[in-house]
Design a protein around this motif. Structure first.
Motif, PDB file in Angstrom:
ATOM      1  N   GLU A 325       1.138  -1.082  -0.284  1.00 26.75           N
ATOM      2  CA  GLU A 325      -0.031   0.597  -0.332  1.00 26.75           C
ATOM      3  C   GLU A 325       0.980   1.560   0.012  1.00 26.75           C
ATOM      4  O   GLU A 325       1.647   1.467   1.105  1.00 26.75           O
ATOM      5  CB  GLU A 325      -1.130   0.050   1.305  1.00 26.75           C
ATOM      6  N   ILE A 326       0.466   2.020  -0.870  1.00 32.00           N
ATOM      7  CA  ILE A 326       1.107   3.483  -1.062  1.00 32.00           C
ATOM      8  C   ILE A 326       0.054   4.259  -0.946  1.00 32.00           C
ATOM      9  O   ILE A 326      -0.656   4.560  -1.224  1.00 32.00           O
ATOM     10  CB  ILE A 326       2.089   3.231  -1.766  1.00 32.00           C
ATOM     11  N   ARG A 327       0.513   5.479  -0.309  1.00 30.26           N
ATOM     12  CA  ARG A 327       0.251   6.926  -1.419  1.00 30.26           C
ATOM     13  C   ARG A 327       0.504   7.747  -2.206  1.00 30.26           C
ATOM     14  O   ARG A 327       1.409   7.761  -2.700  1.00 30.26           O
ATOM     15  CB  ARG A 327       0.511   7.662  -0.071  1.00 30.26           C
ATOM     16  N   GLN A 335      -3.857  13.379  -1.575  1.00 29.83           N
ATOM     17  CA  GLN A 335      -4.004  12.239  -0.358  1.00 29.83           C
ATOM     18  C   GLN A 335      -4.553  11.278  -1.169  1.00 29.83           C
ATOM     19  O   GLN A 335      -5.724  11.160  -0.949  1.00 29.83           O
ATOM     20  CB  GLN A 335      -3.003  11.846   0.739  1.00 29.83           C
ATOM     21  N   GLU A 336      -4.655   9.479  -2.099  1.00 32.76           N
ATOM     22  CA  GLU A 336      -5.291   9.110  -2.015  1.00 32.76           C
ATOM     23  C   GLU A 336      -4.560   7.397  -2.070  1.00 32.76           C
ATOM     24  O   GLU A 336      -3.203   7.068  -2.361  1.00 32.76           O
ATOM     25  CB  GLU A 336      -6.034   8.405  -3.078  1.00 32.76           C
ATOM     26  N   ARG A 337      -4.910   5.786  -1.172  1.00 33.12           N
ATOM     27  CA  ARG A 337      -4.165   5.133  -1.120  1.00 33.12           C
ATOM     28  C   ARG A 337      -4.206   4.094  -1.994  1.00 33.12           C
ATOM     29  O   ARG A 337      -5.137   3.840  -2.879  1.00 33.12           O
ATOM     30  CB  ARG A 337      -4.621   3.868   0.230  1.00 33.12           C
ATOM     31  N   VAL A 338      -3.287   3.384  -2.260  1.00 32.17           N
ATOM     32  CA  VAL A 338      -2.641   2.864  -3.664  1.00 32.17           C
ATOM     33  C   VAL A 338      -2.639   1.608  -3.532  1.00 32.17           C
ATOM     34  O   VAL A 338      -1.436   1.752  -2.288  1.00 32.17           O
ATOM     35  CB  VAL A 338      -2.479   3.225  -4.873  1.00 32.17           C
ATOM     36  N   ASN A 376       8.972   0.071  -3.726  1.00 29.46           N
ATOM     37  CA  ASN A 376       7.834   0.396  -3.034  1.00 29.46           C
ATOM     38  C   ASN A 376       7.982  -0.473  -1.745  1.00 29.46           C
ATOM     39  O   ASN A 376       7.058  -0.532  -0.589  1.00 29.46           O
ATOM     40  CB  ASN A 376       6.804   1.410  -3.243  1.00 29.46           C
ATOM     41  N   ILE A 377       8.923  -1.572  -1.604  1.00 26.94           N
ATOM     42  CA  ILE A 377       9.582  -2.240  -0.116  1.00 26.94           C
ATOM     43  C   ILE A 377      10.688  -1.561  -0.078  1.00 26.94           C
ATOM     44  O   ILE A 377      11.601  -2.053  -0.605  1.00 26.94           O
ATOM     45  CB  ILE A 377       9.562  -3.897  -1.149  1.00 26.94           C
ATOM     46  N   ASP A 378      10.671  -1.573   1.429  1.00 31.76           N
ATOM     47  CA  ASP A 378      11.247  -0.814   1.536  1.00 31.76           C
ATOM     48  C   ASP A 378      12.667  -2.253   2.607  1.00 31.76           C
ATOM     49  O   ASP A 378      13.057  -1.094   3.634  1.00 31.76           O
ATOM     50  CB  ASP A 378      11.122   0.613   2.785  1.00 31.76           C
ATOM     51  N   ASP A 379      12.410  -3.133   2.885  1.00 27.22           N
ATOM     52  CA  ASP A 379      13.454  -4.244   2.807  1.00 27.22           C
ATOM     53  C   ASP A 379      14.476  -4.716   2.256  1.00 27.22           C
ATOM     54  O   ASP A 379      14.485  -3.760   1.146  1.00 27.22           O
ATOM     55  CB  ASP A 379      12.610  -5.318   4.216  1.00 27.22           C
ATOM     56  N   SER A 380      15.451  -4.877   2.669  1.00 21.19           N
ATOM     57  CA  SER A 380      16.624  -5.396   2.021  1.00 21.19           C
ATOM     58  C   SER A 380      17.139  -7.288   1.054  1.00 21.19           C
ATOM     59  O   SER A 380      17.568  -7.491   0.369  1.00 21.19           O
ATOM     60  CB  SER A 380      18.178  -5.742   2.753  1.00 21.19           C
ATOM     61  N   PHE A 381      15.752  -7.926   1.212  1.00 19.20           N
ATOM     62  CA  PHE A 381      15.027  -9.090   0.816  1.00 19.20           C
ATOM     63  C   PHE A 381      15.343  -8.828  -0.997  1.00 19.20           C
ATOM     64  O   PHE A 381      14.682  -7.807  -1.582  1.00 19.20           O
ATOM     65  CB  PHE A 381      13.743  -9.585   1.250  1.00 19.20           C
ATOM     66  N   LYS A 382      16.003 -10.002  -1.884  1.00 17.62           N
ATOM     67  CA  LYS A 382      16.320  -9.810  -3.194  1.00 17.62           C
ATOM     68  C   LYS A 382      14.535  -9.256  -3.877  1.00 17.62           C
ATOM     69  O   LYS A 382      14.191 -10.139  -4.122  1.00 17.62           O
ATOM     70  CB  LYS A 382      16.602 -10.808  -4.111  1.00 17.62           C
ATOM     71  N   LYS A 383      14.738  -8.710  -4.790  1.00 17.37           N
ATOM     72  CA  LYS A 383      13.279  -7.928  -5.670  1.00 17.37           C
ATOM     73  C   LYS A 383      13.959  -8.456  -7.638  1.00 17.37           C
ATOM     74  O   LYS A 383      14.928  -8.758  -7.551  1.00 17.37           O
ATOM     75  CB  LYS A 383      12.868  -6.899  -5.732  1.00 17.37           C
TER      76      LYS A 383
END
Length: 417
Positions: A325-327, A335-338, A376-383
């Motif tokens: 979920e992002i703004r 602002q809206e949630r997406v 928009n994923i703020d952890d360090s796992f591989k993407k």
């Protein structure tokens, strides 16, 4: 034609004499019997095990009907153990036996016996059954052929093999047919006379029309978010049916227990919790899925997503579908949630990967669309983004790995590239 299934064979070999019942389970006709009675049998012989020390009983064979009685089966097995040597007991489709849990627990008391069994529904491995085994079962889950196993058998051009695989699936007997018509006919008859017949018999379903229609709806919407309520609304609008969401939920469980479908739960990546709303349903074998809809709707993007999901499950990962979920600011400044979707959140112990499936990324706009949720994923796992194109793996400026489908499927360590 010998199909190598080394991953499963190695699991059996490593589990020898571990004091547990080795439980091999998976869908009908996926190769469980071949694994135990041919590959494992031959492995035992190659290691010097005497043929008389391998006791095999096919409980689906009409000739062994009497052995479906628990006491008769137990007496038969004991009568075959004629020496102090280690004996390997292989019982095929053991769920055909009444009170089979008592039989298996009794066999564990025989000091020179190592027990291996197969079963074709996941209820066979339910929490209640596992409790009755008293924690003394070692589970080995067998799937239809992976693309690697399929390609190792057929060889030739990878592109041609991929087309056949995503059309007719990975049930091993498919490889024995030469024409597309024979393959299609086999799959359609298999579902109706074996898969569906098993479900109807086991759950005493008399009116099967709605169950059959449910399977068709799922086959037409692989990779689409769904839940029982949404499906009930589809029935109401399209089929003019008043089937309840509770009944649909029950039927979905039946299909899952028969290994027709698998369910991927929705996971809130930022909130780190499961969301009890829409899930995704994937087919265990795409040949069965395609046969259900008479080989229409061959959307390669959805089929590719199903293949990737199955491959990840075969490699032993827990696979969920993700939501981020992002703004976002609208044109009028509000602002809206997406909610953005991550195709797969993949976990195994401390490892985690975020994976997107994309048929192609022809330009920067498409790249932005496919990677926005990952960025928009703020952890360090591989993407990772997996594309159909035959490309060399590369990383974009955000550090996201992009790899080709063949590299992913044919290299069991591809996620570590």
């Amino acid at each position: 034609m010998e199909i190598k299934r080394d991953s499963y064979l190695n699991q059996l070999v490593n589990a020898r004499q571990n004091g547990f019942i080795k439980v091999v389970t998976g869908p009908r006709r996926c190769g469980k019997s071949y694994l135990l009675k041919t590959l494992f049998h031959n492995h035992l012989l190659s290691e010097g095990v005497d043929e008389s020390c391998i006791i095999e009983v096919d409980l689906e064979d009409r000739a062994n009907k009497e052995l479906r009685d628990p006491d008769t089966l137990l007496a038969y097995v004991k009568s075959r153990i004629a020496s102090q040597q280690l004996h390997f007991i292989i019982l095929d489709e053991v769920q055909k036996v009444d009170e089979f849990v008592d039989v298996l627990n009794s066999l564990l008391h025989i000091k020179n016996a190592d027990v291996y069994v197969t079963g074709s529904n996941s209820h066979f491995l339910s929490t209640d059954i596992a409790t009755e085994f008293r924690g003394r079962d070692h589970q080995i889950r067998v799937y239809p052929l992976s693309f690697t196993e399929y390609f190792s058998a057929v060889g030739g051009d990878k592109s041609d093999a991929w087309k056949d695989y995503y059309t007719f699936g990975g049930l091993p007997l498919i490889l024995s047919f030469t024409s597309d018509h024979e393959k299609a006919d086999y799959l359609q008859k298999l579902f109706q006379t074996v898969y569906m017949a098993d479900i109807l018999e086991r759950y005493k379903i008399k009116n099967d029309k709605e169950l059959r229609e449910l399977v068709n709806i799922l086959a037409s919407s692989i990779g689409s978010p769904n839940n029982p309520s949404k499906i009930a609304n589809t029935f109401k609008s399209v089929e003019n049916s008043n089937i309840t969401s509770q009944t649909i939920d029950k039927y979905l469980l039946y299909l899952k227990e028969a290994f027709v479908i698998n369910k991927a739960e929705r996971f809130d990546v930022k909130g780190r919790k499961y969301i009890g709303t829409l899930s995704k349903y994937y087919f265990e074998d795409l040949g069965i899925r395609n046969a259900l809809i008479n080989f229409r709707q061959q959307e390669e993007n959805h089929i590719m997503e199903n293949v990737i999901y199955n491959e990840l499950c075969m490699r032993g990962y827990q696979v969920d579908v993700g939501q981020v979920e992002i703004r976002k600011r609208t044109e009028d400044g509000k602002q809206e949630r997406v909610r953005l979707e991550v195709d797969f959140v993949v976990n195994q112990a401390s490892q985690r990967y975020y994976i997107q499936s994309a048929l192609a990324i022809p330009d920067r706009e498409k790249e932005y669309q496919e990677t926005q949720s990952l960025v928009n994923i703020d952890d360090s796992f591989k993407k990772i983004v997996i594309v159909k194109d035959n490309i060399k793996p590369w990383r974009n400026e955000k550090g996201i790995l992009v790899m080709g489908l063949m590299d992913f499927l044919l290299n069991k360590n591809s996620l570590e590239i």
